[in-house]
Design a protein around this motif. Structure first.
Motif, PDB file in Angstrom:
ATOM      1  N   ILE A 276      -7.020  -2.859  -6.452  1.00 17.33           N
ATOM      2  CA  ILE A 276      -6.929  -1.724  -6.669  1.00 17.33           C
ATOM      3  C   ILE A 276      -7.096  -1.180  -8.181  1.00 17.33           C
ATOM      4  CG2 ILE A 276      -4.980   0.322  -6.691  1.00 17.33           C
ATOM      5  CD1 ILE A 276      -4.083  -0.836  -4.387  1.00 17.33           C
TER       6      ILE A 276
ATOM      7  N   LEU B 253      -4.464   2.810   5.386  1.00 20.08           N
ATOM      8  CA  LEU B 253      -4.913   1.382   5.331  1.00 20.08           C
ATOM      9  C   LEU B 253      -5.480   1.076   6.753  1.00 20.08           C
ATOM     10  CD1 LEU B 253      -4.839  -1.583   4.228  1.00 20.08           C
ATOM     11  CD2 LEU B 253      -2.606  -1.799   4.948  1.00 20.08           C
TER      12      LEU B 253
ATOM     13  N   VAL C  69      -0.894   4.449  -1.268  1.00 15.66           N
ATOM     14  CA  VAL C  69      -2.259   4.714  -0.425  1.00 15.66           C
ATOM     15  C   VAL C  69      -1.975   5.212   0.872  1.00 15.66           C
ATOM     16  CG1 VAL C  69      -3.862   3.097   0.766  1.00 15.66           C
ATOM     17  CG2 VAL C  69      -3.146   2.587  -1.614  1.00 15.66           C
TER      18      VAL C  69
ATOM     19  N   CYS D 284       0.829  -1.157  -0.169  1.00 20.75           N
ATOM     20  CA  CYS D 284       0.032   0.082  -0.055  1.00 20.75           C
ATOM     21  C   CYS D 284       0.909   1.109   0.255  1.00 20.75           C
ATOM     22  CB  CYS D 284      -0.911  -0.254   1.207  1.00 20.75           C
ATOM     23  SG  CYS D 284      -2.292  -0.904   1.086  1.00 20.75           S
TER      24      CYS D 284
END
Length: 240
Positions: free
Chosen positions: A224, A58, A55, A50
């Motif tokens: 994703i 999380l 990202v 991630c």
């Protein structure tokens, strides 16, 4: 909360219901505790993936308010695993820029675990690469009730008629994070199980049969990629 209708960059907040540890162990004729341990090891790879993909948040469903109903021996092993994880991983989190947050009703945990949580959060508080939220003794309904109670405590002279969605949101346990963009559940089930009911109101939901210890970075990237292809309109009409 207003959401622009658009095609999506990488999701900024991914939430995962990590299901299947016990079945993974059972399939291998192992005790449940070893399944949970295998699941804990998987966390590091997923956090790293991630972070590498950009990202920002999380969130992982580690222990629900309903999990106390499990056998005492299993609950005890989960608590010990949680303590071990905090002790072993906090230095690695710091090295890799991971900020740790633990949300849920922590009052039911042993004082030593509460202290470990507080120290780990404090030690990683200034990290900015990715925020890892571990939801422990957490439930979506609990979250909304505690938010309403906190709002009322902060506004003692006002009635509930004065409460709005926007005024309540800052009191949710994850007020520091944006709403969930992508919710993933492993283990073959297709339900949200009282996880982030408010925060995931507009989340895209990705279900996979992979048991959590088998959930690979490649499968995360698949989720994703699927998310990016979605046309998220948040209730507005389809584009012309």
């Amino acid at each position: 909360m207003n959401h622009p209708a658009s095609h999506n960059p990488v999701p900024q907040h991914i939430a995962i219901i990590m299901d299947g540890n016990r079945r993974w162990a059972k399939n291998r004729f192992m005790p449940a505790a070893l399944g949970h341990a295998a699941g804990a090891k998987r966390v590091r790879d997923i956090v790293q993936t991630c972070a590498e993909m950009g990202v920002a948040h999380l969130s992982l469903f580690a222990f629900s308010t309903e999990n106390w109903k499990r056998p005492e021996e299993e609950v005890s092993s989960l608590m010990n695993l949680f303590m071990t994880y905090l002790q072993k991983e906090v230095d690695s989190m710091n090295t890799n820029g991971v900020r740790l947050k633990v949300v849920g009703d922590k009052t039911r945990f042993a004082p030593v675990l509460q202290d470990l949580i507080a120290r780990a959060e404090q030690q990683t508080a200034n990290n900015t690469r990715i925020t890892l939220t571990v939801c422990a003794n957490y439930g979506g309904r609990w979250d909304m009730v505690q938010a309403a109670q906190a709002w009322q405590q902060a506004h003692p002279g006002q009635t509930l008629q004065a409460m709005t969605e926007d005024s309540l949101a800052p009191y949710l346990s994850t007020a520091y994070a944006p709403e969930v963009d992508l919710l993933i559940r492993t283990g073959g089930e297709s339900r949200v199980s009282n996880f982030m009911l408010w925060q995931a109101a507009y989340a895209e939901m990705f279900f996979t049969d992979d048991l959590w210890p088998e959930f690979s970075p490649a499968r995360l990237q698949e989720a994703i990629t699927w998310f990016v292809s979605r046309d998220r309109r948040f209730g507005s009409s389809a584009p012309l």
